[in-house]
Motif scaffolding. Structure first.
Motif, short mmCIF file in Angstrom:
data_model
loop_
_atom_site.label_atom_id
_atom_site.label_comp_id
_atom_site.label_asym_id
_atom_site.label_seq_id
_atom_site.Cartn_x
_atom_site.Cartn_y
_atom_site.Cartn_z
N SER A 42 -6.27 0.28 9.98
CA SER A 42 -6.59 1.62 9.47
C SER A 42 -8.09 1.84 9.49
O SER A 42 -8.59 2.65 10.25
CB SER A 42 -5.94 1.91 8.11
N ASP A 86 6.20 2.33 11.67
CA ASP A 86 6.12 1.09 12.45
C ASP A 86 7.27 0.16 12.11
O ASP A 86 7.87 -0.47 12.99
CB ASP A 86 4.77 0.40 12.16
N LEU A 87 7.63 0.10 10.81
CA LEU A 87 8.68 -0.82 10.38
C LEU A 87 10.06 -0.33 10.83
O LEU A 87 10.95 -1.12 11.12
CB LEU A 87 8.63 -0.99 8.86
N ARG A 123 0.81 -1.23 0.00
CA ARG A 123 0.00 0.00 0.00
C ARG A 123 0.83 1.27 0.00
O ARG A 123 0.30 2.35 -0.23
CB ARG A 123 -0.99 -0.01 1.14
P1 AMP Z 1 2.00 -3.47 3.01
O1 AMP Z 1 3.33 -3.49 2.28
O2 AMP Z 1 0.86 -3.12 2.16
O3 AMP Z 1 1.80 -4.67 3.89
O4 AMP Z 1 2.10 -2.23 4.05
C1 AMP Z 1 3.26 -1.88 4.69
C2 AMP Z 1 3.03 -0.67 5.55
O5 AMP Z 1 1.87 0.06 5.18
C3 AMP Z 1 2.83 -0.98 7.00
O6 AMP Z 1 4.02 -1.31 7.66
C4 AMP Z 1 2.24 0.33 7.50
O7 AMP Z 1 3.28 1.27 7.70
C5 AMP Z 1 1.39 0.78 6.30
N1 AMP Z 1 -0.07 0.57 6.53
C6 AMP Z 1 -1.01 1.53 6.46
N2 AMP Z 1 -2.22 1.04 6.74
C7 AMP Z 1 -2.08 -0.26 7.01
C8 AMP Z 1 -2.99 -1.32 7.35
N3 AMP Z 1 -4.30 -1.13 7.51
N4 AMP Z 1 -2.49 -2.55 7.49
C9 AMP Z 1 -1.18 -2.77 7.32
N5 AMP Z 1 -0.28 -1.82 6.99
C10 AMP Z 1 -0.71 -0.57 6.84
#
Ligand code: AMP
Length: 279
Positions: free
Chosen positions: A158, A70-71, A10
């Protein structure tokens, strides 16, 4: 300079859009590419896993990176936060099954909690003096309580839809996250320059340029309604006693501001987007 951005997920698209809006001219290739150049700036963009960005920056493989706050905390990376990017917002919540008797965060003491964020979760629980057992999982954390693997979970939220779909109830947030630009502990000039350029776009996205006409007598009230660091510009109109007022206003305030301006005597109100804001 080199920057690392998430290859998937995302954060990828909003990050590329930010580079585009900042005028870097990213030459975005297909889904599987590992890197791409920018047309208008000496910047090479590496596409890596969002979770690996902190390490690439820490090790000096790249000058800057974009990833979730967060990461960065979970990796415990020794990097500096250069800019909050105003997308990828989410919270790290603790949640239990709907039918669980657990009602509050403090009730988590002594329970088993599944999470993909063992380090950050431990830090956040310690800060609150909650002693719980963490069960480290690598994915699908939402099903852990149903499977009897844990009493609760700590995971990113979120909209809250995923929690609801899995019959879970949030006990509250432990941490708020969003996408951030990170650099080395002692960022070099190139990294600071990129941060300034991106800041001008992030600030502009949250701002609108407001133009309106009003009788001069309405000025004190209008100036009160559109305060802010920069005083509004006031220009005389050809019609005697009338002025044009121009001001920068937070985009988030527009909804409530417009009716108030009209009630205060403003007319011909125009709102236009701002492309860049350089202090
Ligand atoms: P992804 O690569 O899509 O798993 O997302 C990675 C990062 O997107 C997470 O570490 C968060 O910083 C951010 N993020 C924003 N909203 C969400 C959500 N609802 N769930 C997981 N990651 C989110």
């Amino acid at each position: 300079m080199r920057i690392a951005i998430p290859a998937r997920g995302r954060l990828r698209e909003p990050t590329v859009a930010l580079l585009q809006d900042a005028g870097l001219g990213p030459e975005v290739p297909g889904e599987r590419a590992l890197a791409f150049p920018c047309r208008n700036a000496p910047v090479e963009v590496l596409l890596v896993r969002a979770a690996d960005v902190p390490e690439y920056v820490q090790d000096g493989v790249v000058d800057c990176g974009v990833t979730g706050a967060d990461l960065v905390r979970e990796r415990g990376a020794s990097v500096s936060e250069l800019l909050r990017l105003d997308f990828g917002s989410c919270t790290l919540d603790a949640a239990v099954l709907q039918e669980s008797p657990v009602r509050a965060l403090d009730d988590l003491a002594g329970l088993r909690i599944a999470t993909v964020f063992p380090r950050l979760a431990r830090e956040l629980l310690d800060e609150r003096g909650i002693d719980a057992e963490l069960v480290d999982v690598t994915g699908s954390v939402e099903v852990a309580p149903r499977l009897g693997l844990a009493d609760a979970i700590i995971d990113l939220v979120s909209s809250g839809n995923t929690l609801r779909t899995n019959g879970l109830r949030s006990l509250g947030s432990l941490f708020s996250s969003e996408a951030i630009l990170i650099g080395a502990r002692e960022p070099d000039d190139a990294a600071l320059h990129l941060a300034r350029v991106l800041r001008s776009v992030v600030d502009a996205r949250g701002t609108r340029y407001l133009m309106m006409n009003a009788p001069e007598s309405a000025l004190p009230l209008l100036c009160e309604l559109v305060p802010g660091s920069a005083a509004p510009s006031v220009l005389p109109l050809s019609e005697p006693g009338m002025v044009a007022v121009h001001a920068l206003v937070p985009a988030a305030d527009v909804w409530s501001l417009l009716p108030e301006l009209e009630a205060a005597g403003a007319s011909s109100i125009l709102l236009v987007p701002v492309e860049r804001m350089v202090a």
